[in-house]
Design an enzyme around this catalytic site. Sequence first.
Site, PDB file in Angstrom:
ATOM      1  N   VAL A 195       1.070  -1.123   0.019  1.00  0.00           N
ATOM      2  CA  VAL A 195      -0.230  -0.050  -0.144  1.00  0.00           C
ATOM      3  C   VAL A 195       0.935   1.162  -0.004  1.00  0.00           C
ATOM      4  CG1 VAL A 195      -1.973  -1.130   1.261  1.00  0.00           C
ATOM      5  CG2 VAL A 195      -0.155   0.038   2.628  1.00  0.00           C
TER       6      VAL A 195
ATOM      7  N   HIS B 258      -4.391  -4.251  -2.131  1.00  0.00           N
ATOM      8  CA  HIS B 258      -4.953  -3.820  -0.887  1.00  0.00           C
ATOM      9  C   HIS B 258      -5.012  -2.389  -0.842  1.00  0.00           C
ATOM     10  CE1 HIS B 258      -3.350  -8.013   0.535  1.00  0.00           C
ATOM     11  NE2 HIS B 258      -4.437  -8.036  -0.054  1.00  0.00           N
TER      12      HIS B 258
ATOM     13  N   CYS C  59     -14.249   7.619   3.246  1.00  0.00           N
ATOM     14  CA  CYS C  59     -14.941   7.908   4.071  1.00  0.00           C
ATOM     15  C   CYS C  59     -15.775   6.554   4.611  1.00  0.00           C
ATOM     16  CB  CYS C  59     -16.117   8.864   3.739  1.00  0.00           C
ATOM     17  SG  CYS C  59     -17.215   9.232   5.039  1.00  0.00           S
TER      18      CYS C  59
ATOM     19  N   CYS D 198     -19.795   7.122   3.393  1.00  0.00           N
ATOM     20  CA  CYS D 198     -20.371   7.332   2.293  1.00  0.00           C
ATOM     21  C   CYS D 198     -19.445   6.484   1.174  1.00  0.00           C
ATOM     22  CB  CYS D 198     -20.618   8.752   1.859  1.00  0.00           C
ATOM     23  SG  CYS D 198     -19.082   9.699   1.581  1.00  0.00           S
TER      24      CYS D 198
ATOM     25  N   CYS E 296     -15.000  13.292   6.678  1.00  0.00           N
ATOM     26  CA  CYS E 296     -15.631  13.520   5.225  1.00  0.00           C
ATOM     27  C   CYS E 296     -16.276  15.065   4.924  1.00  0.00           C
ATOM     28  CB  CYS E 296     -16.400  12.497   4.851  1.00  0.00           C
ATOM     29  SG  CYS E 296     -16.931  12.416   3.215  1.00  0.00           S
TER      30      CYS E 296
ATOM     31  N   GLY F 158       8.667 -11.269  -3.015  1.00  0.00           N
ATOM     32  CA  GLY F 158       8.742 -10.871  -1.599  1.00  0.00           C
ATOM     33  C   GLY F 158       7.304 -10.779  -1.107  1.00  0.00           C
ATOM     34  N   THR F 159       6.871 -12.151  -1.142  1.00  0.00           N
ATOM     35  CA  THR F 159       5.376 -12.287  -0.436  1.00  0.00           C
ATOM     36  C   THR F 159       5.486 -13.643   0.157  1.00  0.00           C
ATOM     37  OG1 THR F 159       2.819 -12.604  -0.621  1.00  0.00           O
ATOM     38  CG2 THR F 159       4.172 -12.783  -2.749  1.00  0.00           C
TER      39      THR F 159
ATOM     40  N   ASN G  67      12.471 -14.825  -3.277  1.00  0.00           N
ATOM     41  CA  ASN G  67      12.312 -14.709  -1.755  1.00  0.00           C
ATOM     42  C   ASN G  67      13.547 -15.203  -0.883  1.00  0.00           C
ATOM     43  OD1 ASN G  67      11.254 -14.833   0.849  1.00  0.00           O
ATOM     44  ND2 ASN G  67       8.988 -14.419  -0.041  1.00  0.00           N
ATOM     45  N   PRO G  68      14.047 -14.825  -0.087  1.00  0.00           N
ATOM     46  CA  PRO G  68      14.988 -15.470   0.706  1.00  0.00           C
ATOM     47  C   PRO G  68      14.555 -16.778   1.645  1.00  0.00           C
ATOM     48  CG  PRO G  68      14.363 -13.309   1.797  1.00  0.00           C
ATOM     49  CD  PRO G  68      13.591 -13.498   0.430  1.00  0.00           C
TER      50      PRO G  68
END
Length: 256
Positions: A114, A130, A138, A141, A157, A199-200, A225-226
């Site tokens: 994000v 994500h 809001c 709404c 809002c 990386g996940t 990925n490690p």
Amino acid sequence: MTPQAEAPTIPQGLIEKLRAAKRVAVLTGAGASAESGVPTFREAQTGLWAEHRPEDLATPQAFEKNPGRVWEWYEWRRSLIRDVTPNEGHYALARMEKLLAGQKANLTLITQNVDGLHQQAGSQNVLELHGNIQRTKCAQCGNVATHWEKSTSLPQCEQNNCEGLLRPDVVWFGESLPLNVLRQAIATAQGCDIFFSIGTSVLVQPAASLPAMALEAKATVVEINPNPTPITERVTYALEGLSGDILPRLVARIWD
Ligand code: OAD
């Protein structure tokens, strides 16, 4: 991880497949931003969920109960993210998108992150599964606004005198992903020649199903990925190491 394991060789077969690829899909997770200094979620000691319980901070119920506490944590994460810059892995993916476009191929980057660092590095075709921590939404709404700046009171809002409480525009536990974005991500996974999972931990659904969808569609699946994940044994190539090291070397081997 041993120091030797940090620099896996780029397999020749992968290089040839990338040269011939028409549709490349990339799924990234928190590990892609780790080298920029953004903490991951599930790593022992350093992961965000090692220190905090997700149900206290990342659910609609937590926000309803104590919006101030939720905002305090998100404001800490937002300020941390504002102060970091993309790493070599982010830049390599942006470069790969441009170079593939030059060979009439496309790259779609699906991210669970994000932080907006892929876009900051120059990636254009990005699906944010994500949400984005710098935007607000809001809680009443649903109106989405950009870049709320820190204030002392809880932000409200301003749309049509709504006055509902603003929350970060991210997906919380128990919430659905933006349907349109999820649909595009699934179509991308099912229609690609090569799928990268970078990386996940491949533990959070529905993003965690995307590599399996690509495998079922007979794509070449590459993991960077490690640490091992639930898909490591099933992928075509498991490259054990850091995205900021492997991705620039991969791009250089093909296009420099
Ligand atoms: P995780 O924290 O679960 O996993 C991070 C992964 O990155 C681990 O598998 C690490 O081994 C790997 N890693 C660490 N450093 C790396 C590096 N430099 N290069 C490559 N890999 C590295 O994070 P995610 O899989 O992104 O959701 O977590 C998925 C979702 O769970 C997040 O989007 C978030 C979280 O709860 C929501 O907030 C909805």
